[in-house]
Design a protein around this motif. Structure first.
Motif, short mmCIF file in Angstrom:
data_model
loop_
_atom_site.label_atom_id
_atom_site.label_comp_id
_atom_site.label_asym_id
_atom_site.label_seq_id
_atom_site.Cartn_x
_atom_site.Cartn_y
_atom_site.Cartn_z
N ILE A 1 0.84 -1.20 0.00
CA ILE A 1 0.00 0.00 0.00
C ILE A 1 0.87 1.25 0.00
CG2 ILE A 1 -1.71 1.31 1.34
CD1 ILE A 1 -2.72 -1.40 2.40
N LEU A 2 1.94 1.21 0.80
CA LEU A 2 2.87 2.33 0.87
C LEU A 2 3.56 2.55 -0.48
CD1 LEU A 2 3.79 4.13 3.31
CD2 LEU A 2 5.80 2.66 3.46
N SER A 3 3.92 1.45 -1.14
CA SER A 3 4.66 1.53 -2.40
C SER A 3 3.80 2.05 -3.55
CB SER A 3 5.22 0.14 -2.77
OG SER A 3 6.08 -0.33 -1.75
N ILE A 4 2.53 1.72 -3.55
CA ILE A 4 1.63 2.23 -4.60
C ILE A 4 1.52 3.75 -4.50
CG2 ILE A 4 -0.76 2.27 -5.42
CD1 ILE A 4 -0.95 -0.69 -4.71
N GLY A 5 1.42 4.27 -3.27
CA GLY A 5 1.39 5.71 -3.09
C GLY A 5 2.67 6.36 -3.61
N GLN A 6 3.81 5.76 -3.30
CA GLN A 6 5.08 6.28 -3.79
C GLN A 6 5.14 6.25 -5.31
OE1 GLN A 6 8.24 8.21 -3.49
NE2 GLN A 6 8.16 7.09 -1.57
N ALA A 7 4.59 5.20 -5.91
CA ALA A 7 4.62 5.05 -7.36
C ALA A 7 3.87 6.18 -8.06
CB ALA A 7 4.03 3.69 -7.76
N TYR A 8 2.75 6.62 -7.47
CA TYR A 8 1.98 7.70 -8.08
C TYR A 8 2.78 9.00 -8.13
CZ TYR A 8 -2.63 5.89 -9.14
OH TYR A 8 -3.69 5.23 -9.74
N VAL A 9 3.65 9.20 -7.16
CA VAL A 9 4.50 10.40 -7.17
C VAL A 9 5.63 10.22 -8.17
CG1 VAL A 9 6.13 11.74 -5.79
CG2 VAL A 9 3.93 11.08 -4.82
N ILE A 10 6.23 9.05 -8.19
CA ILE A 10 7.36 8.79 -9.09
C ILE A 10 6.93 8.89 -10.54
CG2 ILE A 10 8.98 7.00 -9.86
CD1 ILE A 10 9.27 6.12 -6.99
N ILE A 11 5.69 8.50 -10.88
CA ILE A 11 5.23 8.55 -12.26
C ILE A 11 5.26 9.98 -12.79
CG2 ILE A 11 2.76 8.91 -11.88
CD1 ILE A 11 4.24 6.39 -14.32
N THR A 12 5.15 10.98 -11.90
CA THR A 12 5.18 12.39 -12.33
C THR A 12 6.60 12.93 -12.40
OG1 THR A 12 4.99 13.27 -10.08
CG2 THR A 12 2.94 12.75 -11.24
N GLY A 13 7.59 12.10 -12.04
CA GLY A 13 8.97 12.56 -12.02
C GLY A 13 9.38 13.11 -10.66
N GLY A 14 8.52 12.95 -9.65
CA GLY A 14 8.83 13.41 -8.31
C GLY A 14 9.30 12.29 -7.41
N ILE A 15 9.38 12.58 -6.12
CA ILE A 15 9.77 11.56 -5.14
C ILE A 15 9.22 12.00 -3.78
CG2 ILE A 15 11.98 12.57 -4.41
CD1 ILE A 15 13.09 9.63 -4.65
N GLU A 16 8.93 11.04 -2.94
CA GLU A 16 8.37 11.31 -1.61
C GLU A 16 9.24 10.61 -0.56
OE1 GLU A 16 7.21 12.73 1.04
OE2 GLU A 16 5.33 13.18 0.00
N LEU A 17 10.08 11.40 0.11
CA LEU A 17 11.04 10.85 1.07
C LEU A 17 10.51 10.83 2.50
CD1 LEU A 17 14.32 12.58 -0.19
CD2 LEU A 17 13.55 10.26 -0.67
N SER A 18 9.36 11.40 2.74
CA SER A 18 8.88 11.55 4.11
C SER A 18 7.90 10.47 4.54
CB SER A 18 8.22 12.93 4.28
OG SER A 18 7.05 13.03 3.50
N VAL A 19 7.66 9.45 3.72
CA VAL A 19 6.62 8.49 4.05
C VAL A 19 6.94 7.71 5.33
CG1 VAL A 19 5.75 8.26 1.70
CG2 VAL A 19 7.61 6.80 2.47
N GLY A 20 8.20 7.39 5.57
CA GLY A 20 8.55 6.67 6.78
C GLY A 20 8.26 7.49 8.04
N SER A 21 8.62 8.77 8.00
CA SER A 21 8.34 9.65 9.14
C SER A 21 6.85 9.88 9.30
CB SER A 21 9.06 10.99 8.94
OG SER A 21 10.45 10.82 8.92
N LEU A 22 6.13 9.93 8.17
CA LEU A 22 4.67 10.08 8.25
C LEU A 22 4.02 8.85 8.88
CD1 LEU A 22 3.27 11.81 5.02
CD2 LEU A 22 2.92 12.45 7.41
N VAL A 23 4.54 7.67 8.56
CA VAL A 23 4.02 6.44 9.16
C VAL A 23 4.18 6.52 10.68
CG1 VAL A 23 4.51 3.98 9.45
CG2 VAL A 23 4.31 4.95 7.16
N ALA A 24 5.31 7.07 11.14
CA ALA A 24 5.53 7.20 12.58
C ALA A 24 4.59 8.23 13.19
CB ALA A 24 6.99 7.59 12.84
N LEU A 25 4.50 9.44 12.59
CA LEU A 25 3.68 10.50 13.16
C LEU A 25 2.20 10.14 13.15
CD1 LEU A 25 3.26 13.36 14.24
CD2 LEU A 25 3.31 14.19 11.87
#
Length: 341
Positions: free
Chosen positions: A44-68
């Motif tokens: 589930i986490l990886s699919i969310g990341q994939a949607y950002v990567i498809i636009t040429g972006g990246i999301e580095l904060s997902v691990g910290s978001l999982v914690a918060l």
């Protein structure tokens, strides 16, 4: 399925056969169920990341978001006595709002995705530690929420509900990405954002939507992880999870340049990563090498992607050259004018 996905599926089968031969415990129902549970959590986490990567972006904060978000969910339910049916949509809304903020900073203020999400990684980790006074958030002894626990950590006929959730989300996200105008716009933006903008696509709104989807799925994953561990240490919970998500997307054929990849691929990438983690555990390889294995997998995935793109480009050039030659008439067979006598 495209050729990349079929190749990845074959690799998963081969690795599974090798591991099962070396250690038959790999095929035990309890091991397969535990692996399926982890596939669901990280998928589930990886699919969310994939949607950002498809636009040429990246999301580095997902691990910290999982914690918060995990800390907040546990506190709302276990300490504040908030109904989980209210806490769950509240956490999802918060995740989507954070994704929208990231998208706004990137599209409106023209900040680099790497910078925005790296700052988010630090901010959210610090906020989680501050919220708990650097302590541990968890459920009290004997504190139970049967319905919530079944939905998030239970099993349906032996199949983990997290894996079932991943299947449902994958189908929905596959339709959105591969069978909708929205998905085609995301691919176009990843290929060439400027050209997409000139063609009438509202690129800013589309990119922001991708980050909202990523934030929403990250929040859902945070709830699953919180109920899976039942105890969260904000200093370490979710650490390096962004690497797992990025690695799964890259292995699944998502180019970090954007504009490529499939949902089937990212799910298969998640399966392969968890299979490799299982291999490390079953073969008695020191757990300290987990991240070394992860780094090697990412590097191999990028190299394969680069070589695949080079081969495809070469094939297109050869095909174009042959078509050009076929259209040009042979000099020795020029048409001869008819005799006018």
């Amino acid at each position: 399925m495209i050729k990349k996905d079929l190749g990845l599926l074959l690799l998963i089968v081969v690795v599974g056969i090798v591991v099962a031969i070396i250690n038959p415990r790999f095929l035990l129902p309890i091991n397969l169920a535990n692996t399926a549970n982890l596939i669901g959590l990280f998928g589930i986490l990886s699919i969310g990341q994939a949607y950002v990567i498809i636009t040429g972006g990246i999301e580095l904060s997902v691990g910290s978001l999982v914690a918060l978000l995990g800390v907040l969910f546990v506190d709302f339910v276990a300490v504040q006595d908030m109904s989980w049916m209210l806490a769950l949509p509240l956490i999802l809304a918060l995740g989507a709002a954070i994704g929208a903020i990231h998208g706004w900073l990137i599209t409106r203020l023209n900040l680099q995705p790497f910078v925005v999400t790296l700052c988010g990684l630090l901010i959210y980790r610090g906020a989680a530690r501050f919220y708990t006074a650097d302590g541990t958030a968890g459920f009290a002894f004997g504190q139970n929420f049967p319905d919530l626990e079944f939905l998030t950590a239970g099993r349906f006929y032996g199949v983990p509900n997290t894996f079932i959730a991943l299947v449902i989300i994958s189908v929905v996200m596959w339709v959105v990405l591969h069978r909708s105008v929205f998905g085609r716009y995301l691919y176009a933006i990843g290929k060439n954002e400027e050209a997409a903008r000139y063609s009438g696509i509202r690129t800013g709104r589309m990119v922001m939507s991708a980050y909202v989807i990523c934030g929403l799925l990250t929040a859902l994953s945070a709830i699953y992880f919180a109920m899976y561990t039942r105890s969260i240490s904000p200093a370490s919970h979710g650490q390096f999870y962004e690497l797992y998500a990025i690695a799964a997307a890259v292995l699944g054929g998502f180019s970090l340049r954007g504009g490529e990849g499939s949902i089937v691929g990212v799910v298969l990438g998640t399966v392969l990563l968890q299979e490799l983690q299982n291999l490390v555990n079953l073969l008695g390889i020191p757990s300290s090498l987990n991240f070394a294995v992860m780094g090697g997998v990412i590097l191999i995935g990028v190299l394969i992607d680069q070589q695949w793109n080079a081969i495809r480009a070469q094939r297109r050039l050869v095909s174009a050259a042959r078509q050009t030659e076929a259209r040009v008439p042979d000099e020795g067979t020029l048409p001869v004018a008819a005799n006018q006598d």
